[in-house]
Design an enzyme around this catalytic site. Structure first.
Site, PDB file in Angstrom:
ATOM      1  N   ASP A  45       0.841  -1.196   0.000  1.00 42.42           N
ATOM      2  CA  ASP A  45       0.000   0.000   0.000  1.00 42.42           C
ATOM      3  C   ASP A  45       0.878   1.249   0.000  1.00 42.42           C
ATOM      4  O   ASP A  45       1.371   1.683   1.025  1.00 42.42           O
ATOM      5  CB  ASP A  45      -0.932   0.009   1.218  1.00 42.42           C
ATOM      6  CG  ASP A  45      -1.910   1.169   1.107  1.00 42.42           C
ATOM      7  OD1 ASP A  45      -2.902   1.023   0.371  1.00 42.42           O
ATOM      8  OD2 ASP A  45      -1.655   2.231   1.711  1.00 42.42           O
ATOM      9  N   TYR A  50       3.941   9.421   0.435  1.00 43.79           N
ATOM     10  CA  TYR A  50       4.843   8.787   1.401  1.00 43.79           C
ATOM     11  C   TYR A  50       6.310   9.061   1.079  1.00 43.79           C
ATOM     12  O   TYR A  50       7.195   8.717   1.858  1.00 43.79           O
ATOM     13  CB  TYR A  50       4.594   7.264   1.495  1.00 43.79           C
ATOM     14  CG  TYR A  50       3.172   6.892   1.870  1.00 43.79           C
ATOM     15  CD1 TYR A  50       2.310   7.814   2.456  1.00 43.79           C
ATOM     16  CD2 TYR A  50       2.686   5.607   1.633  1.00 43.79           C
ATOM     17  CE1 TYR A  50       1.005   7.470   2.787  1.00 43.79           C
ATOM     18  CE2 TYR A  50       1.384   5.252   1.967  1.00 43.79           C
ATOM     19  CZ  TYR A  50       0.551   6.191   2.536  1.00 43.79           C
ATOM     20  OH  TYR A  50      -0.741   5.846   2.855  1.00 43.79           O
ATOM     21  N   LYS A  79      -1.672   6.128  -4.517  1.00 42.26           N
ATOM     22  CA  LYS A  79      -2.694   7.165  -4.277  1.00 42.26           C
ATOM     23  C   LYS A  79      -2.317   8.479  -4.940  1.00 42.26           C
ATOM     24  O   LYS A  79      -1.151   8.883  -4.923  1.00 42.26           O
ATOM     25  CB  LYS A  79      -2.871   7.386  -2.764  1.00 42.26           C
ATOM     26  CG  LYS A  79      -3.040   6.084  -2.003  1.00 42.26           C
ATOM     27  CD  LYS A  79      -3.383   6.259  -0.551  1.00 42.26           C
ATOM     28  CE  LYS A  79      -3.333   4.906   0.145  1.00 42.26           C
ATOM     29  NZ  LYS A  79      -1.993   4.509   0.596  1.00 42.26           N
ATOM     30  N   HIS A 112      -6.367  10.195  -2.618  1.00 39.88           N
ATOM     31  CA  HIS A 112      -5.844  10.089  -1.247  1.00 39.88           C
ATOM     32  C   HIS A 112      -6.720  10.813  -0.217  1.00 39.88           C
ATOM     33  O   HIS A 112      -6.983  10.285   0.863  1.00 39.88           O
ATOM     34  CB  HIS A 112      -4.409  10.635  -1.209  1.00 39.88           C
ATOM     35  CG  HIS A 112      -3.580  10.090  -0.091  1.00 39.88           C
ATOM     36  ND1 HIS A 112      -2.222   9.918  -0.174  1.00 39.88           N
ATOM     37  CD2 HIS A 112      -3.919   9.665   1.149  1.00 39.88           C
ATOM     38  CE1 HIS A 112      -1.769   9.422   0.967  1.00 39.88           C
ATOM     39  NE2 HIS A 112      -2.782   9.261   1.787  1.00 39.88           N
ATOM     40  N   SER A 274       5.053  -2.038   9.492  1.00 37.25           N
ATOM     41  CA  SER A 274       6.106  -2.248  10.475  1.00 37.25           C
ATOM     42  C   SER A 274       7.445  -2.201   9.772  1.00 37.25           C
ATOM     43  O   SER A 274       7.589  -2.672   8.658  1.00 37.25           O
ATOM     44  CB  SER A 274       5.951  -3.588  11.193  1.00 37.25           C
ATOM     45  OG  SER A 274       7.005  -3.707  12.115  1.00 37.25           O
ATOM     46  N   PRO A 277      11.245  -6.704  11.067  1.00 38.10           N
ATOM     47  CA  PRO A 277      10.963  -7.960  10.361  1.00 38.10           C
ATOM     48  C   PRO A 277      10.131  -8.947  11.174  1.00 38.10           C
ATOM     49  O   PRO A 277       9.248  -9.625  10.638  1.00 38.10           O
ATOM     50  CB  PRO A 277      12.351  -8.532  10.066  1.00 38.10           C
ATOM     51  CG  PRO A 277      13.293  -7.386  10.186  1.00 38.10           C
ATOM     52  CD  PRO A 277      12.671  -6.394  11.126  1.00 38.10           C
TER      53      PRO A 277
END
Ligand code: A2P
Length: 327
Positions: A45, A50, A79, A112, A274, A277
Site C-alpha cells: 500500500d 509517502y 494514491k 488520497h 512495520s 521484520p
C-alpha cells in the site's frame, strides 16, 4: 470463522493483508519491501505522499528479479495526491508513480483525500505536501476549486487506458461515498479509511458492504503510528485493553495479532505497517486462529469514535489552516 487470504474487489481478489508503506524511511524501504515479499506479503500500500515510491520500486524490482514472485502475484496500490486533482494532472501523476514503482500498471489507484490543493509542478517539488511551498517558512495550504467528479472522471480514464485495474477513494465520509455513487461510471472498488477497535466505522462499513465496495482499514492497530507524531498519547493504545489481552492469552497470540484478526474478521483488508521484520512476520500470521463471537462483540464495543488521522485537526495545528473533511 474462516477468513480468506484474499478479499473480493470488483472482479479481482486482493490479498487481505497488505504492507502499509507510510513512514517507511527511504533508506530502509527497498530492503523492507524486498524482505516483506520474501516472507509472503503480496499486497503493498503505497502513495505518492509517502515520499518513498522510488525506493519501494527498487524493492519490488529486486524481488521480481530474484523470482520471489511474479508481477501478477502482487497487488500494488498507490494514491493520487491532493495537488493533482485537476483532470489534466491525473495521468502525469499516475505515470510518475508507475515510473517510480517500476511497474506497468497499478492494481488500485485511490484518491488520497477529498481535498484539492493548488497544483505543484512535479519539477518544482516532488512529491508535493500539504503546503504549497515547502521552502517558505510562512508557506500556506492553498485550496483549488476542483470538484471530486472531475478527478473521478480522470481516474476512470486511467482504467480505460489500462494503467490501473481498479480505482477507489481514501478518507471519504459516507456522504461523499453516496455522492460519488451518483456520478461514477466505474463505481469505486475500494474505500480506504482509518479503522481499529477505537474507531469501528460501522455505518461506513455497512454502506460499503451493501454497495459491494471493499474496505481497507488503515492504522488497523490504532494509535501506535500516531504517538511519535503527537497525534495520539501512548495511553491511547488498544493493545493493552483487557479484552484484547484475555483473547491473546486464550489463543496464545500477541495483542497485535488479536487486533489485526478482529480487523480481518470484519471482512475488511488491513495494511499494518512495520519496519521490524519480526512484527512484519507476526502481522501476516492471522489465518490459523479465530476470535469467537463474544470476543468480536467485546472488541467492537471498545469503539469510542476516536479518529487519529484527521486533516481538520493536524492541518490546523501544523499549518494553521482549518479545512475539516469530517463532521
Ligand atoms: P514498528 O514499525 O516499529 O513495528 P499501523 O499500521 O496500525 O499504523 O501501525 C503501525 C505502528 O504499529 C508502527 O508504530 C509499528 O511499529 C507498530 N507495529 C506494527 N506491527 C506491530 C506489532 N505486531 N506489534 C506491536 N507494534 C506493531
Amino acid at each position: 470463522m474462516t477468513i480468506n487470504e484474499t478479499i473480493q474487489v470488483a472482479n479481482s481478489q486482493m490479498p487481505t493483508i497488505g504492507m502499509g508503506l507510510w513512514k517507511l524511511e527511504q533508506d530502509q524501504a527497498a530492503k523492507a519491501v524486498r524482505d516483506a515479499i520474501a516472507i509472503g506479503y503480496r499486497h503493498l500500500d503505497s502513495a505518492t505522499d509517502y515520499a518513498n515510491e522510488l525506493q519501494v520500486g527498487d524493492g519490488i524490482s529486486q524481488a521480481l528479479a530474484e523470482g520471489l514472485c511474479s508481477r501478477e502475484d502482487l497487488w500494488v496500490t498507490s494514491k493520487l495526491w491532493n495537488t493533482d486533482h485537476r483532470a489534466e494532472h491525473v495521468r502525469p501523476a499516475l505515470e510518475r508513480t508507475l515510473k517510480d514503482l517500476q511497474v506497468d500498471y497499478l492494481d488500485l489507484y485511490l484518491i488520497h483525500f477529498p481535498i484539492a490543493l493548488k497544483h505543484v509542478p512535479h519539477d518544482h517539488h516532488y512529491p508535493a505536501d500539504w503546503l504549497y511551498d515547502q521552502n517558505d517558512p510562512n508557506g500556506k495550504m492553498q485550496l483549488d476549486a476542483v470538484p471530486l467528479s472531475e478527478t473521478w472522471a480522470a481516474m476512470e480514464e486511467m482504467v480505460e487506458a489500462g494503467l490501473v485495474r481498479h480505482i477507489g477513494v481514501c478518507n471519504f465520509s459516507t456522504g461523499l461515498i453516496h455522492d460519488l455513487l451518483t456520478y461514477a461510471k466505474i463505481p469505486p472498488a475500494v474505500v480506504q479509511v482509518e479503522s481499529h477497535p477505537y474507531f469501528t466505522q460501522e455505518p461506513l462499513l455497512r454502506l460499503c458492504r451493501e454497495r459491494n465496495i471493499a474496505v481497507t482499514a488503515f492504522s488497523p492497530l490504532g494509535a501506535l503510528s500516531y504517538v511519535p507524531l503527537n497525534m495520539a498519547k501512548a495511553t491511547d493504545t488498544v493493545l493493552e485493553e483487557p479484552v484484547v489481552l484475555t483473547a491473546a492469552k486464550r489463543l496464545n497470540k500477541t495483542p497485535a495479532q488479536i487486533v489485526l484478526r478482529w480487523g480481518i474478521q470484519r471482512n475488511v483488508a488491513i495494511i499494518p505497517k512495520s519496519s521490524n521484520p519480526e512484527r512484519l512476520r507476526e502481522n501476516l500470521q492471522l489465518f490459523d486462529f479465530s476470535l469467537n463471537d463474544q470476543e468480536m462483540v467485546d472488541i467492537s464495543a471498545l469503539n469510542r469514535n476516536q479518529r487519529f488521522n484527521d486533516p481538520g485537526e493536524f492541518c490546523e495545528r501544523v499549518f494553521g489552516a482549518f479545512h475539516p473533511i469530517y463532521d
